[in-house]
Design a protein around this motif. Structure first.
Motif, PDB file in Angstrom:
ATOM      1  N   TYR A  35       9.138  10.240  -9.141  1.00 51.36           N
ATOM      2  CA  TYR A  35       8.225  10.284  -8.015  1.00 51.36           C
ATOM      3  C   TYR A  35       8.208   8.923  -7.331  1.00 51.36           C
ATOM      4  O   TYR A  35       8.470   7.885  -7.951  1.00 51.36           O
ATOM      5  CB  TYR A  35       6.793  10.595  -8.475  1.00 51.36           C
ATOM      6  CG  TYR A  35       6.553  12.021  -8.879  1.00 51.36           C
ATOM      7  CD1 TYR A  35       6.865  12.464 -10.162  1.00 51.36           C
ATOM      8  CD2 TYR A  35       6.006  12.934  -7.975  1.00 51.36           C
ATOM      9  CE1 TYR A  35       6.635  13.779 -10.539  1.00 51.36           C
ATOM     10  CE2 TYR A  35       5.767  14.244  -8.348  1.00 51.36           C
ATOM     11  CZ  TYR A  35       6.085  14.656  -9.625  1.00 51.36           C
ATOM     12  OH  TYR A  35       5.860  15.961  -9.993  1.00 51.36           O
ATOM     13  N   GLN A  37       5.685   6.443  -4.774  1.00 52.76           N
ATOM     14  CA  GLN A  37       4.301   6.270  -4.323  1.00 52.76           C
ATOM     15  C   GLN A  37       4.221   5.066  -3.411  1.00 52.76           C
ATOM     16  O   GLN A  37       4.642   3.963  -3.762  1.00 52.76           O
ATOM     17  CB  GLN A  37       3.369   6.078  -5.520  1.00 52.76           C
ATOM     18  CG  GLN A  37       1.899   6.012  -5.154  1.00 52.76           C
ATOM     19  CD  GLN A  37       1.003   5.916  -6.375  1.00 52.76           C
ATOM     20  OE1 GLN A  37       1.259   5.142  -7.281  1.00 52.76           O
ATOM     21  NE2 GLN A  37      -0.062   6.713  -6.415  1.00 52.76           N
ATOM     22  N   SER A  39       1.760   2.497  -1.400  1.00 60.54           N
ATOM     23  CA  SER A  39       0.405   1.934  -1.277  1.00 60.54           C
ATOM     24  C   SER A  39      -0.589   2.544  -2.241  1.00 60.54           C
ATOM     25  O   SER A  39      -1.756   2.706  -1.899  1.00 60.54           O
ATOM     26  CB  SER A  39      -0.114   2.114   0.163  1.00 60.54           C
ATOM     27  OG  SER A  39       0.780   1.576   1.078  1.00 60.54           O
ATOM     28  N   GLY A  40      -0.155   2.898  -3.429  1.00 59.78           N
ATOM     29  CA  GLY A  40      -1.069   3.357  -4.463  1.00 59.78           C
ATOM     30  C   GLY A  40      -1.791   4.651  -4.177  1.00 59.78           C
ATOM     31  O   GLY A  40      -2.835   4.922  -4.758  1.00 59.78           O
ATOM     32  N   ARG A  41      -1.262   5.468  -3.294  1.00 61.25           N
ATOM     33  CA  ARG A  41      -1.948   6.725  -3.006  1.00 61.25           C
ATOM     34  C   ARG A  41      -1.072   7.915  -3.381  1.00 61.25           C
ATOM     35  O   ARG A  41      -0.669   8.028  -4.508  1.00 61.25           O
ATOM     36  CB  ARG A  41      -2.402   6.766  -1.537  1.00 61.25           C
ATOM     37  CG  ARG A  41      -3.378   5.657  -1.174  1.00 61.25           C
ATOM     38  CD  ARG A  41      -4.605   5.618  -2.080  1.00 61.25           C
ATOM     39  NE  ARG A  41      -5.509   6.711  -1.840  1.00 61.25           N
ATOM     40  CZ  ARG A  41      -6.674   6.574  -1.176  1.00 61.25           C
ATOM     41  NH1 ARG A  41      -7.031   5.412  -0.689  1.00 61.25           N
ATOM     42  NH2 ARG A  41      -7.460   7.612  -1.009  1.00 61.25           N
ATOM     43  N   GLY A  42      -0.798   8.828  -2.474  1.00 59.75           N
ATOM     44  CA  GLY A  42      -0.117  10.074  -2.833  1.00 59.75           C
ATOM     45  C   GLY A  42       1.275   9.880  -3.389  1.00 59.75           C
ATOM     46  O   GLY A  42       2.017   8.998  -2.992  1.00 59.75           O
ATOM     47  N   LEU A  43       1.611  10.732  -4.352  1.00 59.73           N
ATOM     48  CA  LEU A  43       2.934  10.722  -4.954  1.00 59.73           C
ATOM     49  C   LEU A  43       3.828  11.729  -4.258  1.00 59.73           C
ATOM     50  O   LEU A  43       3.397  12.829  -3.919  1.00 59.73           O
ATOM     51  CB  LEU A  43       2.842  11.110  -6.429  1.00 59.73           C
ATOM     52  CG  LEU A  43       2.208  10.084  -7.353  1.00 59.73           C
ATOM     53  CD1 LEU A  43       1.566  10.773  -8.530  1.00 59.73           C
ATOM     54  CD2 LEU A  43       3.248   9.103  -7.832  1.00 59.73           C
ATOM     55  N   HIS A  45       7.354  13.845  -4.733  1.00 61.51           N
ATOM     56  CA  HIS A  45       8.364  14.278  -5.710  1.00 61.51           C
ATOM     57  C   HIS A  45       9.750  14.001  -5.141  1.00 61.51           C
ATOM     58  O   HIS A  45      10.061  14.364  -4.006  1.00 61.51           O
ATOM     59  CB  HIS A  45       8.192  15.774  -5.964  1.00 61.51           C
ATOM     60  CG  HIS A  45       9.089  16.313  -7.021  1.00 61.51           C
ATOM     61  ND1 HIS A  45      10.335  16.808  -6.753  1.00 61.51           N
ATOM     62  CD2 HIS A  45       8.925  16.417  -8.357  1.00 61.51           C
ATOM     63  CE1 HIS A  45      10.896  17.214  -7.872  1.00 61.51           C
ATOM     64  NE2 HIS A  45      10.060  16.997  -8.858  1.00 61.51           N
ATOM     65  N   PHE A  88       8.028   6.165 -10.141  1.00 60.88           N
ATOM     66  CA  PHE A  88       7.564   6.563 -11.463  1.00 60.88           C
ATOM     67  C   PHE A  88       8.453   7.665 -12.029  1.00 60.88           C
ATOM     68  O   PHE A  88       8.856   8.571 -11.298  1.00 60.88           O
ATOM     69  CB  PHE A  88       6.136   7.123 -11.398  1.00 60.88           C
ATOM     70  CG  PHE A  88       5.099   6.125 -10.993  1.00 60.88           C
ATOM     71  CD1 PHE A  88       4.797   5.916  -9.661  1.00 60.88           C
ATOM     72  CD2 PHE A  88       4.411   5.404 -11.957  1.00 60.88           C
ATOM     73  CE1 PHE A  88       3.831   4.998  -9.277  1.00 60.88           C
ATOM     74  CE2 PHE A  88       3.437   4.489 -11.596  1.00 60.88           C
ATOM     75  CZ  PHE A  88       3.155   4.280 -10.251  1.00 60.88           C
ATOM     76  N   LEU A 101       2.110  16.213 -17.287  1.00 59.29           N
ATOM     77  CA  LEU A 101       3.218  15.276 -17.182  1.00 59.29           C
ATOM     78  C   LEU A 101       2.791  13.912 -17.690  1.00 59.29           C
ATOM     79  O   LEU A 101       1.664  13.470 -17.443  1.00 59.29           O
ATOM     80  CB  LEU A 101       3.677  15.146 -15.720  1.00 59.29           C
ATOM     81  CG  LEU A 101       4.242  16.395 -15.050  1.00 59.29           C
ATOM     82  CD1 LEU A 101       4.571  16.104 -13.593  1.00 59.29           C
ATOM     83  CD2 LEU A 101       5.458  16.912 -15.789  1.00 59.29           C
ATOM     84  N   PHE A 103       3.422  10.107 -17.255  1.00 65.04           N
ATOM     85  CA  PHE A 103       3.993   9.150 -16.318  1.00 65.04           C
ATOM     86  C   PHE A 103       4.171   7.779 -16.968  1.00 65.04           C
ATOM     87  O   PHE A 103       3.377   7.376 -17.826  1.00 65.04           O
ATOM     88  CB  PHE A 103       3.071   8.975 -15.104  1.00 65.04           C
ATOM     89  CG  PHE A 103       3.138  10.087 -14.102  1.00 65.04           C
ATOM     90  CD1 PHE A 103       2.433  11.262 -14.304  1.00 65.04           C
ATOM     91  CD2 PHE A 103       3.898   9.953 -12.953  1.00 65.04           C
ATOM     92  CE1 PHE A 103       2.481  12.297 -13.365  1.00 65.04           C
ATOM     93  CE2 PHE A 103       3.954  10.975 -12.007  1.00 65.04           C
ATOM     94  CZ  PHE A 103       3.250  12.143 -12.220  1.00 65.04           C
ATOM     95  N   GLY A 104       5.196   7.063 -16.523  1.00 59.77           N
ATOM     96  CA  GLY A 104       5.329   5.669 -16.896  1.00 59.77           C
ATOM     97  C   GLY A 104       4.469   4.803 -15.985  1.00 59.77           C
ATOM     98  O   GLY A 104       3.737   5.313 -15.122  1.00 59.77           O
ATOM     99  N   LYS A 105       4.589   3.487 -16.167  1.00 59.66           N
ATOM    100  CA  LYS A 105       3.782   2.563 -15.366  1.00 59.66           C
ATOM    101  C   LYS A 105       4.415   2.250 -14.029  1.00 59.66           C
ATOM    102  O   LYS A 105       3.792   1.647 -13.164  1.00 59.66           O
ATOM    103  CB  LYS A 105       3.548   1.260 -16.140  1.00 59.66           C
ATOM    104  CG  LYS A 105       2.681   1.434 -17.367  1.00 59.66           C
ATOM    105  CD  LYS A 105       2.410   0.107 -18.031  1.00 59.66           C
ATOM    106  CE  LYS A 105       1.500   0.305 -19.236  1.00 59.66           C
ATOM    107  NZ  LYS A 105       1.191  -0.963 -19.917  1.00 59.66           N
TER     108      LYS A 105
END
Lengths: 113, 115
Positions: A35, A37, A39-43, A45, A88, A101, A103-105
């Motif tokens: 995925y 992302q 600005s830290g908002r929507g992911l 796919h 991610f 799911l 997720f990694g960092k």
């Protein structure tokens, strides 16, 4: 924690270069997803690779999966400034529900024009 | 709408208060998911709905968190007696079917700040 790990944590490249991000995970999986992302908002796919697949392509993206090493890589070719984002990996692990799911960092990619 | 819609986009609340976060999935999507993302971390699973029922709520951190989806469409995540540690971006996603290998579409999230 079952969380996957991406490396590097941060990556800075010039426009036109290739970017490679890696992901390692701990448990058996049904599939692995990447995925993006902003600005830290929507992911968003990007690509899904099933456990019985080894490589998958989508446009400038190439994903590989090595289940024996429990690792995956995402390659972005000919990067653009617009590719700047966090990336991610997320694993659909065996024994978990399909919505769960892990997720990694993430890897923070910066593409300089 | 065309995508997953989450409201509000930002919410600031005082410690101890109750909050509700809303998710409007893509029309026709039967599966709906809630995740929580703290600063510098990846999203963490909270709960997954298939239709009206919670198929997996193993990610809810404690009994202050509750989610509903009464008509199989809109979902509300409810947090009671909020704590500063609840501050995060709450992400909702939906997918067309309940099967594996199905792409999930995420909303823009609600940024919750507990002061």
């Amino acid at each position: 924690s079952q969380q996957g790990e991406e490396d590097p944590q941060a990556l800075s490249i010039q426009e036109g270069e290739n970017a490679t991000m890696n992901c390692s995970y701990k448990t058996s999986i049904n599939n692995l997803q990447w995925y993006r992302q902003n600005s830290g908002r929507g992911l968003v796919h990007l690509i899904l690779i099933r456990s019985n697949e080894r490589e998958k392509h989508s446009g400038r993206l190439r994903v590989t999966l090595d289940t024996s090493k429990k690792s995956s890589s995402l390659l972005i070719t000919a990067s653009r400034a617009a590719d700047t984002a966090s990336y991610f990996c997320a694993t659909d692990f065996t024994g978990g529900s399909q919505g769960n799911l892990i997720f990694g960092k993430g890897t923070k990619l910066s593409v300089k024009p | 709408g065309a995508g997953v819609s989450q409201t509000p986009s930002n919410k600031v609340t005082e410690k101890g208060k109750y909050v509700e976060l809303r998710c409007d999935p893509i029309s026709g999507h039967t599966a709906l998911y809630w995740y929580r993302q703290s600063l510098g971390q990846g999203p963490e699973f909270l709960i997954y709905f298939q239709g009206t029922g919670a198929a997996d709520d193993s990610g809810l951190p404690n009994d202050r968190f509750f989610a509903v989806r009464p008509e199989g469409s809109v979902s509300t995540l409810k947090i009671q007696r909020t704590e500063r540690g609840d501050s995060a971006v709450y992400l909702c996603a939906s997918s067309f079917t309940g099967g594996r290998n199905t792409e999930a579409f995420f909303g823009q999230g609600t940024r919750l700040t507990v002061v």
